[in-house]
Write an enzyme that holds these catalytic residues in place. Structure first.
Site, short mmCIF file in Angstrom:
data_model
loop_
_atom_site.label_atom_id
_atom_site.label_comp_id
_atom_site.label_asym_id
_atom_site.label_seq_id
_atom_site.Cartn_x
_atom_site.Cartn_y
_atom_site.Cartn_z
N HIS A 1 -9.71 1.68 4.80
CA HIS A 1 -8.45 1.83 5.54
C HIS A 1 -8.67 2.81 6.69
O HIS A 1 -9.43 3.77 6.57
CB HIS A 1 -7.36 2.34 4.59
CG HIS A 1 -6.00 2.27 5.21
ND1 HIS A 1 -5.55 3.20 6.12
CD2 HIS A 1 -5.00 1.36 5.09
CE1 HIS A 1 -4.33 2.86 6.52
NE2 HIS A 1 -3.98 1.75 5.90
N SER B 1 3.06 -1.87 10.54
CA SER B 1 4.50 -1.90 10.81
C SER B 1 5.18 -3.22 10.47
O SER B 1 6.12 -3.64 11.15
CB SER B 1 4.80 -1.53 12.27
OG SER B 1 4.42 -0.20 12.52
N ASN C 1 0.86 -1.18 0.00
CA ASN C 1 0.00 0.00 0.00
C ASN C 1 0.90 1.25 0.00
O ASN C 1 1.51 1.56 1.02
CB ASN C 1 -0.89 -0.04 1.26
CG ASN C 1 -1.74 1.21 1.40
OD1 ASN C 1 -1.86 2.00 0.47
ND2 ASN C 1 -2.32 1.38 2.58
N GLY D 1 2.27 2.40 10.92
CA GLY D 1 3.28 3.45 10.77
C GLY D 1 3.98 3.85 12.05
O GLY D 1 4.64 4.89 12.11
N GLY E 1 2.73 -1.09 4.35
CA GLY E 1 2.77 0.31 3.93
C GLY E 1 4.20 0.78 3.73
O GLY E 1 4.83 0.50 2.71
N GLY E 2 4.73 1.48 4.73
CA GLY E 2 6.04 2.13 4.62
C GLY E 2 7.14 1.27 4.01
O GLY E 2 7.87 1.72 3.11
N GLU F 1 -5.78 -4.62 10.93
CA GLU F 1 -4.72 -3.64 11.17
C GLU F 1 -5.01 -2.88 12.47
O GLU F 1 -5.84 -1.95 12.48
CB GLU F 1 -4.67 -2.62 10.02
CG GLU F 1 -4.40 -3.23 8.67
CD GLU F 1 -3.79 -2.21 7.72
OE1 GLU F 1 -2.61 -2.37 7.39
OE2 GLU F 1 -4.47 -1.26 7.33
N GLU G 1 -7.00 5.17 7.80
CA GLU G 1 -6.73 6.59 7.49
C GLU G 1 -7.96 7.23 6.84
O GLU G 1 -8.24 8.40 7.05
CB GLU G 1 -5.48 6.69 6.60
CG GLU G 1 -4.21 6.42 7.39
CD GLU G 1 -3.08 5.81 6.60
OE1 GLU G 1 -3.11 5.82 5.37
OE2 GLU G 1 -2.14 5.30 7.26
N LYS H 1 0.09 4.34 -0.30
CA LYS H 1 -0.55 5.55 0.25
C LYS H 1 -0.27 6.73 -0.69
O LYS H 1 -0.31 6.56 -1.90
CB LYS H 1 -0.07 5.80 1.67
CG LYS H 1 -0.20 4.53 2.53
CD LYS H 1 -0.08 4.78 3.99
CE LYS H 1 -0.19 3.43 4.71
NZ LYS H 1 -0.28 3.56 6.15
P1 PGA Z 1 2.60 0.47 7.69
O1 PGA Z 1 1.16 0.69 7.03
O2 PGA Z 1 3.14 -0.83 7.17
O3 PGA Z 1 3.41 1.66 7.25
O4 PGA Z 1 2.40 0.42 9.17
C1 PGA Z 1 0.26 -0.36 6.89
C2 PGA Z 1 -1.02 0.15 6.29
O5 PGA Z 1 -1.50 1.21 6.70
O6 PGA Z 1 -1.60 -0.46 5.39
#
Ligand code: PGA
Length: 236
Positions: A87, A197, A7, A161, A218-219, A155, A89, A9
């Site tokens: 998600h 994470s 992802n 994050g 994500g990251g 999640e 966010e 973002k």
């Molecule tokens: P992250 O994000 O791996 O940066 O924690 C995961 C996500 O929000 O899908």
């Protein structure tokens, strides 16, 4: 087979994506399925044969006047096969409600796109985690056709994050609970992924959780070299 969803973002610019896509040519994954969810403008850049395409969101309506949104027909015409829906966010920062999330899931299922439904508790909701998960599941699953095609991404919001992850046994318990709840109440088996994470350092530990069907990353997915380390470890 594990699903490994990247992802992106709102990250990467045109030049960075061009390089990213080139670097992806080197990635091999025989045992697992890779899905990339770039920002909308870059979806057409992801033309490789060794992965599938996903979107980070989809409009709740099928066509017409909805400025700034991207429709399911547009996504399908670009070869998108998966869509992240709900998600945290979007739920928390953009105030997306369960009702909207359900509409998006229905739209995906009717159009042959796998919705990746994100659910998870905030840190202050840890004491009532199951209640939160129940509400997020029930608001979507009640009388849902083709529910077996929903992919759940568990999640914990406090893990996204932040570099913090629950322990393996906490993740195992949550995933097992989600699978059992959906099976008992809705009579379907849905794959459940973990997100929050995930990185090249903790993947060895996380991969010991057998009930997991994959990861939403994500990251760490923003660097092909790090993602590749994860993929290689999961390939065994
Ligand atoms: P992250 O994000 O791996 O940066 O924690 C995961 C996500 O929000 O899908």
């Amino acid at each position: 087979m594990k699903l490994i969803i990247s992802n992106h973002k709102m990250n990467l610019t045109k030049g960075e994506v061009e390089q990213y896509v080139k670097d992806l040519e080197e990635i091999e994954s025989d045992k697992n399925r890779l899905v990339f969810c770039p920002s909308f403008p870059y979806i057409p850049y992801f033309t490789g044969k060794n992965y599938k395409l996903g979107s980070q969101n989809v409009a709740e309506r099928t066509m017409g006047a909805l400025t700034g949104e991207v429709s399911i027909e547009q996504l399908k015409s670009l070869g998108v096969e998966y869509s992240i829906v709900g998600h945290s966010e979007r739920r928390n920062l953009l105030k997306e409600e369960n009702e909207t999330i359900r509409k998006k899931v229905v739209l995906c299922l009717e159009n042959g796109i796998y919705p990746i439904l994100c659910i998870g508790e905030k840190e202050e909701e840890l004491h009532c985690k199951e209640q939160v998960l129940k509400e997020e599941i029930d608001s979507v699953f009640e009388n849902l056709e083709y529910a077996e095609n929903v992919i759940i991404a568990y999640e914990p919001i406090w893990a996204i994050g932040t570099g913090k992850t629950p322990t393996n046994s906490e993740i195992d318990n949550s995933i097992t609970w989600i699978k059992q709840y959906i099976k008992d109440r809705y009579r379907v088996d849905c794959p459940v992924l973990y997100g929050g994470s995930v990185n090249e350092k903790n993947i060895d530990t996380l991969s010991e959780i057998e009930v997991l069907d994959g990861y939403l990353i994500g990251g760490t997915s923003l660097k092909v070299s790090l993602l590749n380390q994860i993929i290689k470890k999961l390939e065994g």
